[in-house]
Design a protein around this motif. Structure first.
Motif, PDB file in Angstrom:
ATOM      1  N   UNK A 178      -7.582 -48.370  -4.343  1.00 56.77           N
ATOM      2  CA  UNK A 178      -6.954 -47.220  -3.685  1.00 56.77           C
ATOM      3  C   UNK A 178      -7.242 -47.253  -2.186  1.00 56.77           C
ATOM      4  N   UNK A 179      -6.351 -46.648  -1.417  1.00 57.85           N
ATOM      5  CA  UNK A 179      -6.568 -46.509   0.030  1.00 57.85           C
ATOM      6  C   UNK A 179      -7.585 -45.394   0.266  1.00 57.85           C
ATOM      7  N   UNK A 180      -8.398 -45.555   1.305  1.00 58.06           N
ATOM      8  CA  UNK A 180      -9.399 -44.544   1.643  1.00 58.06           C
ATOM      9  C   UNK A 180      -8.703 -43.252   2.070  1.00 58.06           C
ATOM     10  N   UNK A 181      -9.131 -42.094   1.527  1.00 60.83           N
ATOM     11  CA  UNK A 181      -8.513 -40.823   1.935  1.00 60.83           C
ATOM     12  C   UNK A 181      -8.659 -40.602   3.444  1.00 60.83           C
ATOM     13  N   UNK A 182      -7.731 -39.821   4.005  1.00 62.40           N
ATOM     14  CA  UNK A 182      -7.720 -39.583   5.448  1.00 62.40           C
ATOM     15  C   UNK A 182      -7.696 -38.088   5.753  1.00 62.40           C
TER      16      UNK A 182
ATOM     17  N   UNK B 102      -2.593 -43.382  -5.353  1.00 60.87           N
ATOM     18  CA  UNK B 102      -3.889 -43.144  -6.001  1.00 60.87           C
ATOM     19  C   UNK B 102      -3.713 -42.263  -7.237  1.00 60.87           C
ATOM     20  N   UNK B 103      -4.671 -42.360  -8.151  1.00 61.62           N
ATOM     21  CA  UNK B 103      -4.645 -41.539  -9.363  1.00 61.62           C
ATOM     22  C   UNK B 103      -5.557 -40.323  -9.234  1.00 61.62           C
TER      23      UNK B 103
ATOM     24  N   UNK C  21     -22.467 -35.819  -6.106  1.00 62.05           N
ATOM     25  CA  UNK C  21     -21.051 -35.672  -6.451  1.00 62.05           C
ATOM     26  C   UNK C  21     -20.751 -34.220  -6.790  1.00 62.05           C
ATOM     27  N   UNK C  22     -19.657 -33.682  -6.251  1.00 65.60           N
ATOM     28  CA  UNK C  22     -19.300 -32.285  -6.536  1.00 65.60           C
ATOM     29  C   UNK C  22     -18.024 -32.147  -7.357  1.00 65.60           C
ATOM     30  N   UNK C  23     -17.315 -33.260  -7.634  1.00 67.14           N
ATOM     31  CA  UNK C  23     -16.153 -33.210  -8.524  1.00 67.14           C
ATOM     32  C   UNK C  23     -16.400 -34.187  -9.662  1.00 67.14           C
ATOM     33  N   UNK C  24     -15.714 -33.997 -10.774  1.00 64.77           N
ATOM     34  CA  UNK C  24     -15.812 -34.939 -11.882  1.00 64.77           C
ATOM     35  C   UNK C  24     -14.934 -36.137 -11.518  1.00 64.77           C
ATOM     36  N   UNK C  25     -15.527 -37.320 -11.324  1.00 65.21           N
ATOM     37  CA  UNK C  25     -14.694 -38.440 -10.876  1.00 65.21           C
ATOM     38  C   UNK C  25     -13.988 -39.144 -12.037  1.00 65.21           C
ATOM     39  N   UNK C  26     -12.711 -39.554 -11.886  1.00 65.95           N
ATOM     40  CA  UNK C  26     -11.922 -39.121 -10.750  1.00 65.95           C
ATOM     41  C   UNK C  26     -11.219 -37.794 -11.034  1.00 65.95           C
ATOM     42  N   UNK C  27     -11.299 -36.870 -10.088  1.00 66.43           N
ATOM     43  CA  UNK C  27     -10.527 -35.634 -10.186  1.00 66.43           C
ATOM     44  C   UNK C  27      -9.061 -36.009  -9.958  1.00 66.43           C
ATOM     45  N   UNK C  28      -8.150 -35.457 -10.737  1.00 62.73           N
ATOM     46  CA  UNK C  28      -6.744 -35.842 -10.633  1.00 62.73           C
ATOM     47  C   UNK C  28      -6.094 -35.152  -9.445  1.00 62.73           C
ATOM     48  N   UNK C  29      -5.335 -35.895  -8.667  1.00 65.41           N
ATOM     49  CA  UNK C  29      -4.606 -35.295  -7.561  1.00 65.41           C
ATOM     50  C   UNK C  29      -4.304 -36.285  -6.471  1.00 65.41           C
TER      51      UNK C  29
ATOM     52  N   UNK D  81     -13.553 -40.307  -1.599  1.00 65.92           N
ATOM     53  CA  UNK D  81     -12.965 -41.609  -1.894  1.00 65.92           C
ATOM     54  C   UNK D  81     -11.899 -41.417  -2.957  1.00 65.92           C
ATOM     55  N   UNK D  82     -10.988 -42.373  -3.049  1.00 64.71           N
ATOM     56  CA  UNK D  82      -9.864 -42.277  -3.985  1.00 64.71           C
ATOM     57  C   UNK D  82      -9.963 -43.370  -5.043  1.00 64.71           C
ATOM     58  N   UNK D  83      -9.239 -43.158  -6.157  1.00 63.82           N
ATOM     59  CA  UNK D  83      -9.279 -44.088  -7.267  1.00 63.82           C
ATOM     60  C   UNK D  83      -7.875 -44.457  -7.725  1.00 63.82           C
ATOM     61  N   UNK D  84      -7.702 -45.705  -8.142  1.00 59.09           N
ATOM     62  CA  UNK D  84      -6.504 -46.143  -8.857  1.00 59.09           C
ATOM     63  C   UNK D  84      -6.913 -47.319  -9.739  1.00 59.09           C
ATOM     64  N   UNK D  85      -5.961 -47.871 -10.495  1.00 62.96           N
ATOM     65  CA  UNK D  85      -6.291 -48.901 -11.488  1.00 62.96           C
ATOM     66  C   UNK D  85      -7.099 -50.058 -10.903  1.00 62.96           C
ATOM     67  N   UNK D  86      -6.836 -50.423  -9.649  1.00 61.19           N
ATOM     68  CA  UNK D  86      -7.551 -51.539  -9.032  1.00 61.19           C
ATOM     69  C   UNK D  86      -8.952 -51.208  -8.573  1.00 61.19           C
ATOM     70  N   UNK D  87      -9.340 -49.942  -8.646  1.00 62.30           N
ATOM     71  CA  UNK D  87     -10.705 -49.558  -8.285  1.00 62.30           C
ATOM     72  C   UNK D  87     -10.778 -48.466  -7.232  1.00 62.30           C
TER      73      UNK D  87
END
Length: 124
Positions: free
Chosen positions: A31-35, A59-60, A75-83, A105-111
């Motif tokens: 995933x791309x780094x959030x901005x 991202x997922x 960590x303050x959210x359950x990873x990965x939080x959907x959105x 940070x963001x998540x998708x199938x590739x990591x």
């Protein structure tokens, strides 16, 4: 962009080796780094901070981490939080007059992406 990993496999039976078989497997990109991370107490009740950032549409989900001052990250959210898109997260139950830092940070199938830079604000 996807990465491709190539494997070369050879079977051995005693001293005799088979023909090598070469196969390629496409590995999805991370995933791309959030901005646009921002943290603010404006318009929030006592002990709450608004954390806002942008997550790529590819991202997922995402993860938010927090620290008090320069302390350890938790960590303050359950990873990965959907959105994805512009995410607004209200972190409440904080101590007034204390500065909190956030990183995402963001998540998708590739990591997972790299962690974003951090931003901080003081809870009121």
């Amino acid at each position: 962009s996807n990465r491709t990993v190539q494997y070369r496999v050879t079977a051995l039976a005693g001293a005799v080796a088979s023909q090598a078989v070469v196969t390629s497997v496409a590995i999805p990109a991370r995933a791309a780094t959030p901005s646009n991370l921002s943290v603010s107490s404006n318009g929030q009740p006592a002990g709450a901070l608004r954390v806002r950032f942008s997550v790529s549409n590819a991202a997922a989900g995402y993860e938010i981490r927090r620290r008090v001052g320069n302390g350890a990250w938790t960590t303050v959210t359950v990873p990965p939080a959907v959105g994805k898109g512009t995410i607004t997260y209200i972190d409440s139950g904080l101590t007034a007059g204390t500065t909190y830092g956030y990183s995402v940070r963001a998540y998708r199938a590739g990591g997972w992406s790299n962690w974003s830079g951090s931003q901080s604000a003081k809870a009121k």
